[in-house]
Design a protein around this motif. Structure first.
Motif, PDB file in Angstrom:
ATOM      1  N   LEU A  48      43.203  54.325  30.503  1.00 20.03           N
ATOM      2  CA  LEU A  48      41.901  53.652  30.527  1.00 20.03           C
ATOM      3  C   LEU A  48      42.014  52.209  31.004  1.00 20.03           C
ATOM      4  O   LEU A  48      41.092  51.682  31.638  1.00 20.03           O
ATOM      5  N   THR A  49      43.147  51.577  30.712  1.00 21.89           N
ATOM      6  CA  THR A  49      43.373  50.237  31.252  1.00 21.89           C
ATOM      7  C   THR A  49      43.375  50.277  32.771  1.00 21.89           C
ATOM      8  O   THR A  49      42.786  49.417  33.439  1.00 21.89           O
ATOM      9  N   MET A  50      44.013  51.298  33.323  1.00 22.22           N
ATOM     10  CA  MET A  50      44.046  51.440  34.776  1.00 22.22           C
ATOM     11  C   MET A  50      42.690  51.872  35.318  1.00 22.22           C
ATOM     12  O   MET A  50      42.186  51.308  36.302  1.00 22.22           O
ATOM     13  N   ALA A  51      42.096  52.877  34.687  1.00 22.30           N
ATOM     14  CA  ALA A  51      40.842  53.433  35.196  1.00 22.30           C
ATOM     15  C   ALA A  51      39.746  52.371  35.237  1.00 22.30           C
ATOM     16  O   ALA A  51      39.109  52.148  36.276  1.00 22.30           O
ATOM     17  N   TRP A  52      39.514  51.714  34.107  1.00 21.66           N
ATOM     18  CA  TRP A  52      38.426  50.746  34.029  1.00 21.66           C
ATOM     19  C   TRP A  52      38.824  49.367  34.537  1.00 21.66           C
ATOM     20  O   TRP A  52      38.035  48.703  35.237  1.00 21.66           O
ATOM     21  N   GLY A  53      40.031  48.921  34.189  1.00 22.93           N
ATOM     22  CA  GLY A  53      40.455  47.590  34.620  1.00 22.93           C
ATOM     23  C   GLY A  53      40.570  47.467  36.124  1.00 22.93           C
ATOM     24  O   GLY A  53      39.920  46.624  36.755  1.00 22.93           O
ATOM     25  N   ASP A  54      41.365  48.333  36.718  1.00 24.68           N
ATOM     26  CA  ASP A  54      41.547  48.306  38.171  1.00 24.68           C
ATOM     27  C   ASP A  54      40.280  48.736  38.891  1.00 24.68           C
ATOM     28  O   ASP A  54      39.919  48.179  39.940  1.00 24.68           O
ATOM     29  N   GLY A  55      39.579  49.739  38.337  1.00 25.40           N
ATOM     30  CA  GLY A  55      38.371  50.237  38.983  1.00 25.40           C
ATOM     31  C   GLY A  55      37.297  49.174  39.109  1.00 25.40           C
ATOM     32  O   GLY A  55      36.745  48.936  40.186  1.00 25.40           O
ATOM     33  N   LEU A  56      37.005  48.502  38.002  1.00 25.19           N
ATOM     34  CA  LEU A  56      35.974  47.463  38.036  1.00 25.19           C
ATOM     35  C   LEU A  56      36.447  46.227  38.788  1.00 25.19           C
ATOM     36  O   LEU A  56      35.647  45.539  39.428  1.00 25.19           O
ATOM     37  N   ALA A  57      37.736  45.943  38.715  1.00 23.46           N
ATOM     38  CA  ALA A  57      38.268  44.785  39.444  1.00 23.46           C
ATOM     39  C   ALA A  57      38.056  44.945  40.940  1.00 23.46           C
ATOM     40  O   ALA A  57      37.705  43.982  41.636  1.00 23.46           O
ATOM     41  N   GLY A  58      38.272  46.165  41.445  1.00 21.50           N
ATOM     42  CA  GLY A  58      38.084  46.409  42.867  1.00 21.50           C
ATOM     43  C   GLY A  58      36.642  46.202  43.286  1.00 21.50           C
ATOM     44  O   GLY A  58      36.358  45.601  44.333  1.00 21.50           O
ATOM     45  N   LEU A  59      35.714  46.690  42.465  1.00 20.47           N
ATOM     46  CA  LEU A  59      34.298  46.553  42.793  1.00 20.47           C
ATOM     47  C   LEU A  59      33.827  45.102  42.701  1.00 20.47           C
ATOM     48  O   LEU A  59      33.149  44.587  43.591  1.00 20.47           O
ATOM     49  N   ILE A  60      34.193  44.439  41.616  1.00 15.50           N
ATOM     50  CA  ILE A  60      33.767  43.052  41.424  1.00 15.50           C
ATOM     51  C   ILE A  60      34.461  42.125  42.410  1.00 15.50           C
ATOM     52  O   ILE A  60      33.855  41.200  42.951  1.00 15.50           O
ATOM     53  N   GLY A  61      35.734  42.391  42.661  1.00 12.81           N
ATOM     54  CA  GLY A  61      36.463  41.562  43.609  1.00 12.81           C
ATOM     55  C   GLY A  61      35.880  41.624  45.003  1.00 12.81           C
ATOM     56  O   GLY A  61      35.764  40.605  45.693  1.00 12.81           O
ATOM     57  N   ARG A  62      35.482  42.832  45.424  1.00 12.68           N
ATOM     58  CA  ARG A  62      34.919  42.989  46.769  1.00 12.68           C
ATOM     59  C   ARG A  62      33.546  42.327  46.886  1.00 12.68           C
ATOM     60  O   ARG A  62      33.198  41.794  47.937  1.00 12.68           O
TER      61      ARG A  62
ATOM     62  N   PHE B 106      32.106  39.921  44.545  1.00 12.79           N
ATOM     63  CA  PHE B 106      31.973  38.553  44.054  1.00 12.79           C
ATOM     64  C   PHE B 106      33.247  37.717  44.224  1.00 12.79           C
ATOM     65  O   PHE B 106      33.271  36.554  43.835  1.00 12.79           O
ATOM     66  N   GLY B 107      34.287  38.343  44.779  1.00  8.76           N
ATOM     67  CA  GLY B 107      35.555  37.622  44.897  1.00  8.76           C
ATOM     68  C   GLY B 107      35.528  36.538  45.959  1.00  8.76           C
ATOM     69  O   GLY B 107      35.720  36.828  47.148  1.00  8.76           O
ATOM     70  N   GLN B 108      35.326  35.323  45.557  1.00  2.70           N
ATOM     71  CA  GLN B 108      35.267  34.189  46.483  1.00  2.70           C
ATOM     72  C   GLN B 108      36.590  33.434  46.570  1.00  2.70           C
ATOM     73  O   GLN B 108      36.824  32.686  47.512  1.00  2.70           O
ATOM     74  N   HIS B 109      37.425  33.602  45.577  1.00  2.00           N
ATOM     75  CA  HIS B 109      38.684  32.846  45.520  1.00  2.00           C
ATOM     76  C   HIS B 109      39.846  33.828  45.707  1.00  2.00           C
ATOM     77  O   HIS B 109      40.248  34.516  44.776  1.00  2.00           O
ATOM     78  N   LYS B 110      40.340  33.885  46.929  1.00  6.31           N
ATOM     79  CA  LYS B 110      41.331  34.884  47.313  1.00  6.31           C
ATOM     80  C   LYS B 110      42.758  34.374  47.124  1.00  6.31           C
ATOM     81  O   LYS B 110      43.026  33.167  47.158  1.00  6.31           O
ATOM     82  N   TYR B 111      43.663  35.331  46.938  1.00  6.25           N
ATOM     83  CA  TYR B 111      45.094  35.041  46.998  1.00  6.25           C
ATOM     84  C   TYR B 111      45.803  36.291  47.491  1.00  6.25           C
ATOM     85  O   TYR B 111      45.261  37.394  47.441  1.00  6.25           O
ATOM     86  N   GLN B 112      46.993  36.128  47.973  1.00  6.43           N
ATOM     87  CA  GLN B 112      47.759  37.247  48.516  1.00  6.43           C
ATOM     88  C   GLN B 112      49.103  37.316  47.821  1.00  6.43           C
ATOM     89  O   GLN B 112      49.773  36.305  47.617  1.00  6.43           O
ATOM     90  N   LEU B 113      49.490  38.541  47.453  1.00  2.11           N
ATOM     91  CA  LEU B 113      50.765  38.745  46.768  1.00  2.11           C
ATOM     92  C   LEU B 113      51.404  40.012  47.302  1.00  2.11           C
ATOM     93  O   LEU B 113      50.815  41.100  47.218  1.00  2.11           O
ATOM     94  N   PHE B 114      52.590  39.873  47.884  1.00  2.00           N
ATOM     95  CA  PHE B 114      53.316  41.001  48.459  1.00  2.00           C
ATOM     96  C   PHE B 114      52.443  41.796  49.443  1.00  2.00           C
ATOM     97  O   PHE B 114      52.449  43.025  49.456  1.00  2.00           O
ATOM     98  N   GLY B 115      51.678  41.062  50.232  1.00  6.18           N
ATOM     99  CA  GLY B 115      50.873  41.694  51.264  1.00  6.18           C
ATOM    100  C   GLY B 115      49.544  42.247  50.803  1.00  6.18           C
ATOM    101  O   GLY B 115      48.771  42.772  51.619  1.00  6.18           O
ATOM    102  N   SER B 116      49.243  42.180  49.503  1.00  8.46           N
ATOM    103  CA  SER B 116      47.973  42.685  48.977  1.00  8.46           C
ATOM    104  C   SER B 116      46.998  41.528  48.791  1.00  8.46           C
ATOM    105  O   SER B 116      47.356  40.498  48.224  1.00  8.46           O
TER     106      SER B 116
END
Length: 235
Positions: A132-146, A148-158
């Motif tokens: 559930l940490t992966m499902a909801w944490g990563d899932g919502l992060a991807g949606l919100i990041g795309r 509302f994500g105004q402050h970007k950073y790059q790590l290992f090419g991601s």
């Protein structure tokens, strides 16, 4: 002690337990198909519907106390299907994330590993915590990041955003607190463990080349939470 729900476990026979879980997964896939077919939603939205929705099947597995072999077999089959989908268009849109990724495959593998380990330890709540940490944490992060994500950073090419990473932290914290409070009771140690797990999950999610975070986040979160509970002698 095996944390389960005996009333439901004793009510439903095995075939019905499996049918309920399978029906849930099929429902999520149907919803994703309908959204894809009848709306103009981006492929990422479709993928996140499946990502978040199918992850919740771990709650049904825990609630119904489905045998480990069923969960492991399902994870193996899902892993094989996702591998084939990288060659053939079996799951169009689900694996399309705009970059080379094995995330869907890793997701299925992580479910199989966590079920195998924590069902054997009679501690299924940690498998649920990790997934559930992966499902909801990563899932919502991807949606919100795309969006509302105004402050970007790059790590290992991601490419990541601080808004997305903060979402992972907050959602992971909420998942950990709810599951640990329900199974361990309220104590300051539970809150401390939840904070530590949320921070580590965020760091693991930030390192996501080839979709490896779909493996490291659930397994890392589950193992860390279990280990800290043992160290602090909460069991």
């Amino acid at each position: 002690m095996f944390t389960t729900f005996p009333s439901l476990e004793s009510t439903f026979p095995l075939w019905l337990q499996i049918s309920i879980s399978a029906a849930w997964v099929l429902l999520i896939i149907l919803i994703a198909w309908l959204v894809s077919r009848f709306t103009d939603s981006e492929p990422e939205i479709i993928r996140k519907i499946v990502h978040i929705g199918t992850g919740n099947v771990i709650l049904l597995a825990w609630l119904l106390n489905i045998p480990a072999i069923v969960g492991i077999t399902a994870a193996i089959l899902a892993s094989l299907i996702t591998l084939l989908s990288y060659i053939f268009p079996i799951l169009p849109g689900i694996n399309s994330v705009g970059r080379q990724s094995l995330g869907t495959f890793f997701y299925a593998v992580s479910i199989g590993i966590l079920v195998a380990v924590f069902w054997d330890l009679q501690q299924p709540q940690y498998a649920a915590l990790g997934i559930l940490t992966m499902a909801w944490g990563d899932g919502l992060a991807g949606l919100i990041g795309r969006r509302f994500g105004q402050h970007k950073y790059q790590l290992f090419g991601s490419n990541k955003s601080w808004e997305g990473s903060l979402t992972v932290t907050l959602v992971s914290l909420l998942v950990c607190i709810l599951i640990l409070l329900a199974t361990q009771g309220n104590s300051w140690e539970i809150w401390l463990i939840s904070i530590v797990v949320a921070i580590v999950a965020t760091a693991l999610e930030a390192i996501s080349f080839l979709g490896i975070d779909n493996l490291t986040v659930p397994i890392g979160s589950a193992v860390l939470a279990y280990g800290l509970v043992q160290i602090l002698a909460l069991n």
